[in-house]
Design an enzyme around this catalytic site. Structure first.
Site, PDB file in Angstrom:
ATOM      1  N   GLU A 135       0.830  -1.206   0.000  1.00  0.00           N
ATOM      2  CA  GLU A 135       0.000   0.000   0.000  1.00  0.00           C
ATOM      3  C   GLU A 135       0.866   1.259   0.000  1.00  0.00           C
ATOM      4  OE1 GLU A 135      -3.869  -1.372   2.578  1.00  0.00           O
ATOM      5  OE2 GLU A 135      -2.173  -0.558   3.685  1.00  0.00           O
ATOM      6  N   CYS A 136       0.708   2.115  -0.980  1.00  0.00           N
ATOM      7  CA  CYS A 136       1.325   3.448  -1.029  1.00  0.00           C
ATOM      8  C   CYS A 136       2.849   3.376  -0.862  1.00  0.00           C
ATOM      9  CB  CYS A 136       0.681   4.365  -0.001  1.00  0.00           C
ATOM     10  SG  CYS A 136       0.940   6.119  -0.374  1.00  0.00           S
ATOM     11  N   GLY A 137       3.386   3.631   0.324  1.00  0.00           N
ATOM     12  CA  GLY A 137       4.814   3.473   0.541  1.00  0.00           C
ATOM     13  C   GLY A 137       5.264   2.063   0.233  1.00  0.00           C
TER      14      GLY A 137
ATOM     15  N   SER B 225      -1.041  -0.908  -4.781  1.00  0.00           N
ATOM     16  CA  SER B 225      -1.646   0.354  -5.220  1.00  0.00           C
ATOM     17  C   SER B 225      -1.293   1.443  -4.227  1.00  0.00           C
ATOM     18  CB  SER B 225      -3.170   0.227  -5.327  1.00  0.00           C
ATOM     19  OG  SER B 225      -3.789   0.378  -4.062  1.00  0.00           O
TER      20      SER B 225
END
Length: 441
Positions: A327-329, A418
């Protein structure tokens, strides 16, 4: 016939006209002031925020949970408040952004659970106008009860008098805080600096904030808050779909954007959680699935790139077709490389083709639904980077309040990646399918 259970506890909702007015500073200072007197203070944060809850958890010495009517659902929020009211002497909810910003807004949450609101306002460069603004906010909606104003950056006693004398009797000036740098919480590009990065300094800031707030006499106001009735909202019992499933979770200063509610859900579904640090550990602990949450990998890119053994361990994990959620990072970490603001490039895990590029400003944020093959999950995006050269997305997030496509969601083998931060309680069964190897095949 089932009799619905209730509990009673005073509660206060701290809001503001905008971000940056001092909500978190005031909330944290109040939580610490009452906690050091031996009171149990349960603090909640409105909306999808990872950084403020870290600070508030240290301040209150209690678990801090995010409340959001869209992301978590009304029933889930109601049950969290009920559970807290059984143990707390006071419940404090810190709002997000401005009082009426967002859909749903802080005001919507306060109205739904009949929690009185206090406005924190930065009154620098305004006096009587601050009082008029507060009156406008207080009277905009009939279903919202505003019970006072806290003036931040109040310059003098005369400044205080000008505000106080303009306010009506039913909207008192509860407290005035001087322009004191000694209690200001440090910030960076996505919000406040993480609690774990400023341990010693944070304690000093919290104690100083509590002292400043104590001097305003705010405790007299708190003592007279009436108890609120919170009703039990029994939730569907969670099936033990993750029984005996070992989930490795990246957790250090580079990866720390983790909802406590997500951890609780995984545990309640029977998962065994094993934490590790991509910065300092040489291998992933023995596990059946891997979660790489968001955080600040860009601030530690060199150290992450230099930890070759851990990067290899992540690659090996993926080759074994074990489920991975990034997720993200975490997405930035599984790309081939990460480029800093200065233009320097660092090798990452390379599970997903592409380059992560940090941006000085802008970015994406907002609530979105991830329509995964396993089921729909709600979450949000908030980032200052872009991913370039990535493969075709499996699907895109669906924005809650806008028709444009949301974040790209990638699926490469057993990897789901994502920019979205998912709120696991929004669909427990989908999360179980995502993490459980047998279900993943």
């Amino acid at each position: 016939m089932h009799t619905q259970t209730s509990a009673h506890c005073p509660a206060l909702f701290i809001t503001a006209p905008a971000s940056g007015e001092g909500k978190t500073t005031v909330t944290a200072a109040l939580a610490r002031l009452l906690t050091r007197q031996g009171k149990v203070v349960r603090v909640f944060k409105t909306g999808p925020d990872y950084l403020d809850p870290q600070i508030l958890q240290v301040a209150s010495k209690q678990t801090v949970v995010q409340l959001d009517l869209w992301m978590a659902g009304e029933a889930w929020c109601q049950q969290q408040l009920f559970l807290a009211s059984q143990q707390a002497d006071l419940i404090i909810i810190e709002g997000a952004m401005g009082m009426f910003d967002g859909q749903p807004s802080s005001a919507d949450l306060a109205a739904r659970f009949a929690i009185p609101m206090v406005i924190v306002m930065d009154v620098k460069a305004k006096a009587q106008t601050a009082a008029v603004l507060a009156m406008g906010l207080a009277n905009y909606r009939d279903d919202v009860q505003v019970v006072g104003l806290i003036a931040n950056h109040c310059a003098s006693n005369r400044h205080r008098e000008l505000i106080e004398n303009t306010l009506p009797d039913d909207l008192p000036l509860i407290a005035c805080l001087a322009n004191s740098e000694q209690i200001k919480l440090p910030e960076r590009h996505l919000g406040l600096v993480q609690a774990q990065e400023i341990n010693t300094e944070l304690e000093s800031l919290l104690e100083a904030g509590a002292d400043v707030l104590a001097a305003t006499g705010i405790e007299h106001f708190i003592v007279h808050l009436p108890p609120i009735t919170f009703w039990e909202q029994p939730l569907e019992p969670l099936p033990a779909l993750l029984k005996n499933v070992r989930i490795a979770i990246a957790k250090d200063v580079a990866f720390s954007f983790i909802y406590q509610a997500n951890i609780q859900l995984l545990t309640d579904m029977g998962a065994e959680l094993r934490y590790f640090s991509p910065l300092s550990d040489s291998t992933i602990p023995a596990a059946d699935a891997l979660w790489l949450p968001g955080g600040y990998p860009e601030l530690h890119a060199q150290a992450l790139a230099d930890n070759h053994s851990l990067l290899q361990s992540v690659k090996d994990f993926h080759r074994q077709h074990k489920p991975i959620l990034a997720e993200c990072g975490g997405l930035l970490y599984v790309l081939e490389s990460l480029q800093s603001l200065a233009g320097d490039s660092y090798n990452m895990a390379g599970l997903l083709a592409g380059l992560g590029v940090m941006k000085a400003r802008g970015g994406c944020q907002g609530m979105q639904t991830a329509a995964l093959p396993e089921g729909e999950l709600r979450g949000h995006a908030h980032h200052r980077s872009t991913s370039q050269g990535t493969p075709e997305a499996m699907c895109y997030g669906r924005r809650a309040n806008h028709p444009a496509p949301g974040e790209a969601i990638y699926r490469v083998g057993s990897l789901t990646a994502s920019y979205l931060h998912l709120f696991f309680p929004s669909n427990p069964t989908a999360i179980a399918h995502l993490f459980k190897p047998a279900m993943h095949e």
